[in-house]
Design a protein around this motif. Structure first.
Motif: not given
Length: 195
Positions: A27-32, A37-47
């Motif tokens: 999933f790292a391709k194109g991530v800028e 998230a504070p919970s550590g369960k999810k993250t938002l990726l800017r692409k």
């Protein structure tokens, strides 16, 4: 990295742990930039792709990624859009997104629990230097904003702000408490002087 020694206590705060083999690299391709998230369960990726910038919501537990917000969700007329900053609510469900649209800053609120993110423009917060979720807002609908050394409180429902404190240089919330630095050099937590 965190050093852990046998038969010793190691204290660490605000750490998000990732498994050694996350599969995240696919999933790292194109991530800028990424915003965990504070919970550590999810993250938002800017692409970024040929259609422009966008945010994806990545579930770290299930390795599932889905598009959260595209540029066209924020501005239908076209033009230059940049994602500047993102703030999570304490419950890891709501986000404040600071953007620059045709060189003008704009703030949006969105709920990551909704199937289709419908960002809400917070035009009543547009002139604030900093905006964050209020620590006393369990539902992520109240905000704090700093403008011209004055701290304001506002909420999504009334779309109004009220002045709460003068002579504030900076503020931050941590573990449900509000910290602020006044222009006389004193640091306060929840109104109590710390230094």
């Amino acid at each position: 990295s965190l050093e852990v020694k046998a038969i010793a206590v190691t204290e660490a705060k605000n750490i998000v742990l990732f498994p050694e083999q996350t599969g995240f690299q696919i999933f790292a391709k194109g991530v800028e930039k990424f915003f965990p998230a504070p919970s550590g369960k999810k993250t938002l990726l800017r692409k970024n792709d040929p259609q422009g910038q966008y945010l994806t919501l990545f579930d770290l537990q299930n390795n599932v990624e889905e598009i959260f917000i595209r540029e066209k969700d924020l501005y239908k007329k076209g033009g230059a859009i940049s994602f500047l900053d993102l703030r999570w609510s304490a419950d890891s469900q709501k986000v404040l997104i600071r953007t620059a649209i045709n060189e003008q800053e704009k703030i949006f609120w969105a709920d990551t629990q909704q199937n289709s993110a419908s960002p809400v423009a917070l035009d009543f917060l547009k002139d604030f230097e900093k905006v964050d979720f209020s620590p006393d807002s369990p539902n992520g609908r109240k905000f704090l904003g700093l403008k011209e050394q004055t701290l304001f409180s506002g909420d999504l429902d009334s779309r109004k702000t009220i002045e709460i404190l003068d002579h504030v240089l900076a503020f931050s919330s941590f573990e449900g408490k509000l910290y602020f630095l006044k222009n006389d050099g004193f640091v306060f937590r929840e109104g109590q002087k710390l230094n």
